[in-house]
Scaffold this motif. Structure first.
Motif, PDB file in Angstrom:
ATOM      1  N   VAL A  76       0.850  -1.134   0.010  1.00  0.00           N
ATOM      2  CA  VAL A  76      -0.024   0.006   0.001  1.00  0.00           C
ATOM      3  C   VAL A  76       0.994   1.261  -0.003  1.00  0.00           C
ATOM      4  CG1 VAL A  76      -1.844   1.183   1.280  1.00  0.00           C
ATOM      5  CG2 VAL A  76      -1.879  -1.038   1.333  1.00  0.00           C
ATOM      6  N   ALA A  77       0.817   1.969  -1.076  1.00  0.00           N
ATOM      7  CA  ALA A  77       1.692   3.228  -1.124  1.00  0.00           C
ATOM      8  C   ALA A  77       1.280   4.220   0.185  1.00  0.00           C
ATOM      9  CB  ALA A  77       1.374   3.913  -2.584  1.00  0.00           C
ATOM     10  N   GLU A  78       2.375   5.015   0.356  1.00  0.00           N
ATOM     11  CA  GLU A  78       2.090   5.822   1.442  1.00  0.00           C
ATOM     12  C   GLU A  78       0.924   6.670   1.186  1.00  0.00           C
ATOM     13  OE1 GLU A  78       5.629   7.620   3.043  1.00  0.00           O
ATOM     14  OE2 GLU A  78       4.865   9.425   3.348  1.00  0.00           O
ATOM     15  N   VAL A  79       0.093   7.056   2.124  1.00  0.00           N
ATOM     16  CA  VAL A  79      -0.902   8.185   2.194  1.00  0.00           C
ATOM     17  C   VAL A  79      -0.110   9.681   2.532  1.00  0.00           C
ATOM     18  CG1 VAL A  79      -2.775   8.977   3.283  1.00  0.00           C
ATOM     19  CG2 VAL A  79      -2.891   6.618   2.838  1.00  0.00           C
ATOM     20  N   THR A  80      -0.534  10.398   1.725  1.00  0.00           N
ATOM     21  CA  THR A  80       0.396  12.005   1.746  1.00  0.00           C
ATOM     22  C   THR A  80      -0.517  12.878   2.271  1.00  0.00           C
ATOM     23  OG1 THR A  80      -0.082  12.256  -0.589  1.00  0.00           O
ATOM     24  CG2 THR A  80       2.242  11.327   0.193  1.00  0.00           C
ATOM     25  N   ARG A  81      -1.848  12.647   2.103  1.00  0.00           N
ATOM     26  CA  ARG A  81      -3.154  13.427   2.782  1.00  0.00           C
ATOM     27  C   ARG A  81      -4.239  12.752   2.900  1.00  0.00           C
ATOM     28  NH1 ARG A  81      -7.701  15.757   0.525  1.00  0.00           N
ATOM     29  NH2 ARG A  81      -7.153  14.617  -1.367  1.00  0.00           N
ATOM     30  N   GLY A  82      -4.799  13.116   4.134  1.00  0.00           N
ATOM     31  CA  GLY A  82      -6.316  12.557   4.402  1.00  0.00           C
ATOM     32  C   GLY A  82      -6.044  11.259   5.015  1.00  0.00           C
ATOM     33  N   GLU A  83      -7.150  10.426   4.736  1.00  0.00           N
ATOM     34  CA  GLU A  83      -7.299   9.180   5.665  1.00  0.00           C
ATOM     35  C   GLU A  83      -7.889   8.113   4.810  1.00  0.00           C
ATOM     36  OE1 GLU A  83      -8.682   9.123   9.843  1.00  0.00           O
ATOM     37  OE2 GLU A  83     -10.510   8.328   8.882  1.00  0.00           O
ATOM     38  N   ARG A  84      -7.003   6.939   4.547  1.00  0.00           N
ATOM     39  CA  ARG A  84      -7.372   5.806   3.926  1.00  0.00           C
ATOM     40  C   ARG A  84      -7.911   4.611   4.945  1.00  0.00           C
ATOM     41  NH1 ARG A  84      -5.165   0.629   2.280  1.00  0.00           N
ATOM     42  NH2 ARG A  84      -5.542   0.248   0.078  1.00  0.00           N
ATOM     43  N   LEU A  85      -9.544   4.491   4.505  1.00  0.00           N
ATOM     44  CA  LEU A  85     -10.124   3.207   5.488  1.00  0.00           C
ATOM     45  C   LEU A  85     -10.275   2.272   4.677  1.00  0.00           C
ATOM     46  CD1 LEU A  85     -12.554   5.313   7.768  1.00  0.00           C
ATOM     47  CD2 LEU A  85     -10.606   3.670   8.559  1.00  0.00           C
ATOM     48  N   VAL A  86     -10.156   0.979   5.010  1.00  0.00           N
ATOM     49  CA  VAL A  86     -10.424   0.050   4.127  1.00  0.00           C
ATOM     50  C   VAL A  86     -10.910  -1.426   5.096  1.00  0.00           C
ATOM     51  CG1 VAL A  86      -8.721   0.133   2.216  1.00  0.00           C
ATOM     52  CG2 VAL A  86      -7.928  -0.835   4.216  1.00  0.00           C
ATOM     53  N   ALA A  87     -11.665  -2.272   4.544  1.00  0.00           N
ATOM     54  CA  ALA A  87     -12.005  -3.431   5.176  1.00  0.00           C
ATOM     55  C   ALA A  87     -11.071  -4.471   4.367  1.00  0.00           C
ATOM     56  CB  ALA A  87     -13.357  -3.884   5.187  1.00  0.00           C
ATOM     57  N   VAL A  88     -10.338  -5.369   5.021  1.00  0.00           N
ATOM     58  CA  VAL A  88      -9.601  -6.507   4.380  1.00  0.00           C
ATOM     59  C   VAL A  88      -9.853  -7.760   4.919  1.00  0.00           C
ATOM     60  CG1 VAL A  88      -7.791  -4.860   3.595  1.00  0.00           C
ATOM     61  CG2 VAL A  88      -7.581  -6.203   5.753  1.00  0.00           C
ATOM     62  N   THR A  89     -10.178  -8.779   3.940  1.00  0.00           N
ATOM     63  CA  THR A  89      -9.992 -10.142   4.405  1.00  0.00           C
ATOM     64  C   THR A  89      -9.359 -10.951   3.622  1.00  0.00           C
ATOM     65  OG1 THR A  89     -11.860 -11.684   5.293  1.00  0.00           O
ATOM     66  CG2 THR A  89     -12.341 -10.796   3.178  1.00  0.00           C
ATOM     67  N   TRP A  90      -9.458 -12.354   3.988  1.00  0.00           N
ATOM     68  CA  TRP A  90      -8.929 -13.585   3.133  1.00  0.00           C
ATOM     69  C   TRP A  90      -9.780 -14.764   3.042  1.00  0.00           C
ATOM     70  CZ3 TRP A  90      -6.767 -10.309   6.865  1.00  0.00           C
ATOM     71  CH2 TRP A  90      -5.616  -9.746   6.467  1.00  0.00           C
ATOM     72  N   ILE A  91      -9.885 -15.508   1.966  1.00  0.00           N
ATOM     73  CA  ILE A  91     -10.798 -16.163   1.813  1.00  0.00           C
ATOM     74  C   ILE A  91     -10.017 -17.721   1.244  1.00  0.00           C
ATOM     75  CG2 ILE A  91     -12.430 -17.086   0.065  1.00  0.00           C
ATOM     76  CD1 ILE A  91     -12.081 -13.435   0.171  1.00  0.00           C
ATOM     77  N   GLN A  92     -10.455 -18.878   1.903  1.00  0.00           N
ATOM     78  CA  GLN A  92      -9.971 -20.150   1.511  1.00  0.00           C
ATOM     79  C   GLN A  92     -10.874 -20.404   0.480  1.00  0.00           C
ATOM     80  OE1 GLN A  92      -8.770 -23.056   4.409  1.00  0.00           O
ATOM     81  NE2 GLN A  92      -9.596 -24.747   2.907  1.00  0.00           N
ATOM     82  N   SER A  93     -10.547 -20.753  -0.665  1.00  0.00           N
ATOM     83  CA  SER A  93     -11.323 -21.097  -1.993  1.00  0.00           C
ATOM     84  C   SER A  93     -11.651 -22.625  -2.117  1.00  0.00           C
ATOM     85  CB  SER A  93     -10.605 -20.598  -3.088  1.00  0.00           C
ATOM     86  OG  SER A  93     -11.577 -20.791  -4.076  1.00  0.00           O
ATOM     87  N   LEU A  94     -12.755 -22.678  -2.616  1.00  0.00           N
ATOM     88  CA  LEU A  94     -12.849 -24.232  -2.835  1.00  0.00           C
ATOM     89  C   LEU A  94     -11.794 -24.814  -3.931  1.00  0.00           C
ATOM     90  CD1 LEU A  94     -16.693 -23.936  -3.447  1.00  0.00           C
ATOM     91  CD2 LEU A  94     -15.687 -25.290  -1.854  1.00  0.00           C
ATOM     92  N   VAL A  95     -11.278 -23.689  -4.653  1.00  0.00           N
ATOM     93  CA  VAL A  95     -10.201 -24.347  -5.782  1.00  0.00           C
ATOM     94  C   VAL A  95      -9.069 -23.466  -5.474  1.00  0.00           C
ATOM     95  CG1 VAL A  95      -9.884 -24.338  -8.092  1.00  0.00           C
ATOM     96  CG2 VAL A  95     -11.995 -24.803  -7.200  1.00  0.00           C
ATOM     97  N   ARG A  96      -8.096 -24.363  -4.991  1.00  0.00           N
ATOM     98  CA  ARG A  96      -6.606 -23.611  -4.599  1.00  0.00           C
ATOM     99  C   ARG A  96      -6.046 -22.810  -5.497  1.00  0.00           C
ATOM    100  NH1 ARG A  96      -1.987 -26.419  -0.981  1.00  0.00           N
ATOM    101  NH2 ARG A  96      -3.930 -27.643  -0.302  1.00  0.00           N
ATOM    102  N   ASP A  97      -5.906 -23.350  -6.916  1.00  0.00           N
ATOM    103  CA  ASP A  97      -5.140 -22.854  -7.636  1.00  0.00           C
ATOM    104  C   ASP A  97      -5.615 -21.653  -8.421  1.00  0.00           C
ATOM    105  OD1 ASP A  97      -3.550 -22.447 -10.132  1.00  0.00           O
ATOM    106  OD2 ASP A  97      -3.712 -24.296 -10.709  1.00  0.00           O
ATOM    107  N   PRO A  98      -5.086 -20.378  -8.701  1.00  0.00           N
ATOM    108  CA  PRO A  98      -5.538 -19.369  -9.279  1.00  0.00           C
ATOM    109  C   PRO A  98      -5.818 -19.514 -10.735  1.00  0.00           C
ATOM    110  CG  PRO A  98      -3.520 -18.718  -8.032  1.00  0.00           C
ATOM    111  CD  PRO A  98      -3.538 -20.426  -8.158  1.00  0.00           C
ATOM    112  N   ALA A  99      -5.214 -20.316 -11.257  1.00  0.00           N
ATOM    113  CA  ALA A  99      -5.315 -20.511 -12.838  1.00  0.00           C
ATOM    114  C   ALA A  99      -6.650 -21.261 -12.953  1.00  0.00           C
ATOM    115  CB  ALA A  99      -4.139 -21.173 -13.404  1.00  0.00           C
TER     116      ALA A  99
END
Ligand code: NI
Length: 224
Positions: free
Chosen positions: A159-182
């Motif tokens: 995540v690039a540096e924030v130089t003004r203001g405020e960046r709010l995000v929600a993040v999560t991770w998923i275990q997929s039924l299918v492991r391989d991205p391809a």
């Protein structure tokens, strides 16, 4: 594959989440980082507050449950509790890959897909792009409030540096039924074609073949 999900959250849900986060206590994000990531992580995260978190989780999990792009592209098996991160001016998160196995003291799961939900209007802060290093070059992502992006958890990103203001995000991770991205990418493509055919040529034999192929390919590759 990197997939943007426009308007995962509508404006009303974004405003609700922002109102819950306003005035909430945030703590140093290093507390939830692995050893390598902690060295490059400079942000803050919402402190544990069960009532606030329950409400926020409910909004986000309901949105995920209704989003067909998310379901088709991520093929979610398990979705981790969201983390709410805040980057103020001067904060950034250097290059890292996300932890492969998560869950701490609770049930453990493998991270296959990483997700960021943008909560701040993009013109309210400078910097703060999520930069994902793909084999086709760096991809910078800074989306409207309520939009989300998903990408393979194996990707190097920062995540690039924030130089003004405020960046709010929600993040999560998923275990997929299918492991391989391809394999996930192929299934998502096939699913889009299948959806189109089911709408435009529902009775045709080629539609049935594509529909059946999708189901049986997913059966070949799914782990539950
Ligand atoms: Ni990360």
């Amino acid at each position: 594959m990197l997939i943007e999900i426009p308007q995962l959250l509508n404006d009303a849900f974004v405003q609700k989440i922002l109102s819950v986060l306003e005035g909430a206590r945030f703590v140093d994000g290093k507390l939830t980082a692995g050893m390598a990531a902690a060295q490059v992580k400079r942000n803050e995260e919402l402190a544990v507050d069960p009532d606030k978190l329950q409400l926020l989780y409910r909004i986000l999990m309901t949105a995920l449950g209704h989003d067909s792009t998310f379901k088709s592209a991520a093929l979610p098996n398990k979705v981790a509790d969201f983390i709410f991160a805040r980057y103020q001016a001067g904060m950034r998160y250097g290059d890292h890959v996300d932890d492969p196995v998560m869950g701490g003291s609770g049930p453990r799961f493998r991270s296959d897909v990483s997700m960021t939900v943008f909560l701040s209007a993009p013109d309210s802060y400078d910097g703060g792009e999520l930069v994902i290093r793909t084999s086709f070059g760096d991809k910078q992502v800074k989306l409207n409030a309520g939009d989300a992006v998903i990408y393979p958890s194996s990707s190097l990103h920062h995540v690039a540096e924030v130089t003004r203001g405020e960046r709010l995000v929600a993040v999560t991770w998923i275990q997929s039924l299918v492991r391989d991205p391809a394999q996930r990418e192929l299934l998502h493509d096939l699913d889009l074609a299948r959806e189109h055919l089911l709408r435009t040529a529902p009775g045709e034999s080629h539609t049935q073949r594509i529909d059946r192929s999708y189901a049986n390919l997913l059966r070949c590759w799914a782990e539950v």
